[in-house]
Design an enzyme around this catalytic site. Sequence first.
Site, mmCIF file in Angstrom:
data_model
loop_
_atom_site.group_PDB
_atom_site.id
_atom_site.type_symbol
_atom_site.label_atom_id
_atom_site.label_comp_id
_atom_site.label_asym_id
_atom_site.label_seq_id
_atom_site.Cartn_x
_atom_site.Cartn_y
_atom_site.Cartn_z
ATOM 1 N N HIS A 321 40.479 29.926 43.149
ATOM 2 C CA HIS A 321 40.621 31.262 43.740
ATOM 3 C C HIS A 321 41.262 32.172 42.688
ATOM 4 O O HIS A 321 42.475 32.376 42.657
ATOM 5 C CB HIS A 321 41.502 31.157 44.995
ATOM 6 C CG HIS A 321 41.666 32.446 45.744
ATOM 7 N ND1 HIS A 321 40.825 32.826 46.771
ATOM 8 C CD2 HIS A 321 42.580 33.446 45.627
ATOM 9 C CE1 HIS A 321 41.221 33.988 47.253
ATOM 10 N NE2 HIS A 321 42.291 34.385 46.573
ATOM 11 N N ASP A 372 37.807 22.218 47.517
ATOM 12 C CA ASP A 372 37.364 22.948 46.328
ATOM 13 C C ASP A 372 36.516 24.165 46.717
ATOM 14 O O ASP A 372 35.379 24.322 46.266
ATOM 15 C CB ASP A 372 36.588 22.028 45.375
ATOM 16 C CG ASP A 372 36.467 22.631 43.963
ATOM 17 O OD1 ASP A 372 37.153 23.633 43.667
ATOM 18 O OD2 ASP A 372 35.678 22.092 43.155
ATOM 19 N N GLU A 381 44.203 28.336 44.859
ATOM 20 C CA GLU A 381 44.737 29.391 43.991
ATOM 21 C C GLU A 381 45.743 28.819 42.995
ATOM 22 O O GLU A 381 46.649 28.073 43.375
ATOM 23 C CB GLU A 381 45.421 30.483 44.817
ATOM 24 C CG GLU A 381 45.819 31.680 43.981
ATOM 25 C CD GLU A 381 46.281 32.872 44.821
ATOM 26 O OE1 GLU A 381 46.361 33.974 44.260
ATOM 27 O OE2 GLU A 381 46.557 32.708 46.026
#
EC number: 3.2.1.4
Length: 404
Positions: A321, A372, A381
């Site tokens: 992310h 994932d 993230e």
Amino acid sequence: MAFTTTMLSWSVIEFGGLMKSELQNAKIAIRWATDYLLKATSQPDTIYVQVGDANKDHSCWERPEDMDTVRSVFKVDKNIPGSDVAAETAAALAAAAIVFRKSDPSYSKVLLKRAISVFAFADKYRGTYSAGLKPDVCPFYCSYSGYQDELLWGAAWLQKATKNIKYLNYIKINGQILGAAEYDNTFGWDNKHAGARILLTKAFLVQNVKTLHEYKGHADNFICSVIPGAPFSSTQYTPGGLLFKMADANMQYVTSTSFLLLTYAKYLTSAKTVVHCGGSVYTPGRLRSIAKRQVDYLLGDNPLRMSYMVGYGPKFPRRIHHRGSSLPCVASHPAKIQCHQGFAIMNSQSPNPNFLVGAVVGGPDQHDRFPDERSDYEQSEPATYINSPLVGALAYFAHAYGQL
């Protein structure tokens, strides 16, 4: 950012002697941050704490090169206090001052002088920054643990950096009010109590500062709470053995706790002592083995055989992310990608075209599962505050296993 800087500095202070050629890279990273923090604190009793409208920035999925969202600037001052962000900034500047003391004494003095004035501001005008700046910093960067932990942490770093008796007296007078003995065992960017306890115990164990003797008990309590099977252990582990604190960015607690275990083991070894948990005794070696299990899990010794560091090992997260990692680079896609255009890629299953090598993501859930998925910011993230404590831990293990 300030917490990242404090922890990267602490990594260098404790384990920099083991880093060999990477020490210079660590120092460059610290200086990049402290140069910024010096600019952000250049006006007395004022800290510029955020650039950008968090809500507008989060509503775009675009490359940094294409960003044109409003760059609003937010500050704390006498009218809108921010003891938490100010004291953490003071801690970062003080810790970095120790890092540069020998290699760049003039820069070190600048950092320490600023740390002293920033801490004075944090202490004099008390309040959490997210109380005064709530619509601008929450829910993304809210301070949930209050500011007391940062005042204790900041004072601990200033005591270490200055050796001035006034900070020792400050800690003696205010320690209990600031939560020195509170039973909280989560160490991360929002809550610094555990870190402050370990740091202050060094002054007692290694430097023989007798007035801080009670912190050995406080530090032991924290360590006992994370040792699996120990009396008073209160930390959850996944079936695969990963320390699990919370669903959002859990790996930050893994790296920060591992760092504290290794650092405390170092202090205990130096003082030829152990951890007492009720009637049980735990050696520095046991603390190191717990930390090693966590770092090994992070690097791929886990049920999924997945490394949670991008670019390390044969299997690692491919859809982190991260805007710059997920969108095509300017060289391959020169045309601007508009604010909302990038969400088509963000929500797709295609792997990221650019590897953010070395980044560590939030990690698996409490059952060792990791989807994932790019949209899953809790698990996918990366963050600088996940990486910075890991630097010290990796330096220790790389040296211990003859890799440095």
